[in-house]
Design an enzyme around this catalytic site. Structure first.
Site, mmCIF file in Angstrom:
data_model
loop_
_atom_site.group_PDB
_atom_site.id
_atom_site.type_symbol
_atom_site.label_atom_id
_atom_site.label_comp_id
_atom_site.label_asym_id
_atom_site.label_seq_id
_atom_site.Cartn_x
_atom_site.Cartn_y
_atom_site.Cartn_z
ATOM 1 N N CYS A 139 0.866 -1.186 0.000
ATOM 2 C CA CYS A 139 0.000 0.000 0.000
ATOM 3 C C CYS A 139 0.902 1.236 0.000
ATOM 4 O O CYS A 139 1.738 1.380 -0.881
ATOM 5 C CB CYS A 139 -0.968 -0.026 1.185
ATOM 6 N N ARG A 159 -2.297 -0.796 5.437
ATOM 7 C CA ARG A 159 -3.454 -1.317 4.707
ATOM 8 C C ARG A 159 -3.134 -2.672 4.084
ATOM 9 O O ARG A 159 -3.988 -3.563 4.038
ATOM 10 C CB ARG A 159 -3.882 -0.320 3.614
#
Length: 298
Positions: A241, A246
């Site tokens: 990410c 994430r």
């Protein structure tokens, strides 16, 4: 715990209803993890310890996960032993809780779990928050050596570019980040010089793996999501990410909910790749070759 038993490893999730009755059980340590501890100070689940991602779970100078020694100290202060059941929850997206889960596995902790839906689901259900800081008896936690099978480094990502038949590369950022419309969401300090994505990556934003309440979608929906983009368990998979939080969430989905055997989190992610000299980058959008200085300053 009422977790969907069709997940590959349902034991790594707990539901809010179960936690409401077990948060202070002996042998269990509940930890709230976020980019900082602002939300924790305003109210947390009874018995939870607060961990700050910026200052405790990563080295702010080297931008790497906490060292083994640092992690041992943090776990010791939280009263954790290798036999402790650790339950993690965090910000409304559970990103940093997933990072902590990944880091626990990086250092070989056996029993670590995520609260399905995290803080978002807990508060949406009207469950109580507490401001009391729990009194903890410190331990002497000893971690295992790092398990690099869960972590990807930039040299491994370069290998992906030459062997696409062996690897799946999953970019879990937003569509605007992936296409190169923006480098990073506004107001964030960790960023890169260039926008776009790593060549060959599939854009499967992390948010597509969860329902509106923040809990994970059922396994059949998750399998279809990844298979539709050619991300299948027969290939080695690397998720990335912007800074790795994430992508640790998507790593968790792929490895523990779907049972993909070989999944790594590239924690260097776009902050590293987008700053590397001569690293190849693709953009979906067309940008002008030069922008007048006056426009740059607007």
């Amino acid at each position: 715990m009422s977790i969907n038993s069709a997940y590959a490893h349902p034991e790594v999730l707990v539901e809010t209803q179960w936690l409401a009755s077990h948060a202070t059980d002996a042998g269990l340590r509940l930890i709230e993890v976020d980019v900082d501890t602002t939300a924790y100070a305003e109210g947390h689940i009874l018995g939870a310890v607060g961990w700050n991602w910026q200052t405790q779970l990563q080295d702010p100078l080297r931008r790497t996960p906490a060292t083994k020694k640092q992690f041992e100290g943090l776990a010791s202060e939280a009263g954790i032993t290798p036999e402790t059941t650790v339950v993690l929850y965090g910000d409304n997206n559970n990103w940093f809780a997933a990072w902590a889960f990944w880091q626990f596995k990086y250092y070989g902790h056996k029993d670590v779990r995520l609260l399905n839906g995290g803080r978002k689901k807990w508060t949406a259900e009207g469950r109580p928050l507490d401001k009391e800081i729990p009194e903890i008896v410190a331990t002497r936690y000893e971690a295992l050596d790092p398990d690099n099978s869960v972590r990807a480094y930039r040299d491994q990502v370069f290998e992906v570019l030459t062997r696409p038949e062996k690897y799946s590369l999953v970019d879990v950022r937003s569509v605007d980040e992936f296409t190169g419309k923006i480098i990073a969401p506004s107001g964030l300090s960790e960023t890169a010089q260039r926008a776009g994505h790593i060549p060959g990556a599939r854009n499967i934003p992390w948010a597509q793996t969860v329902k509106d309440d923040g809990s994970f979608k059922p396994p059949e929906a998750l399998r279809e999501l990844y298979a539709s983009q050619g991300v299948t368990p027969d290939k080695e998979t690397i998720a990335y990410c912007r800074i790795g939080e994430r992508s640790s969430h998507s790593w968790f989905v792929l490895k523990y909910l779907l049972g993909y055997n070989n999944v790594r989190n590239y924690d260097g992610s776009w902050t590293e790749w987008g700053n590397l000299i001569e690293a190849p980058i693709e953009r979906t959008l067309n940008f002008p070759s030069a922008v007048p200085a006056a426009e740059v300053c607007r």
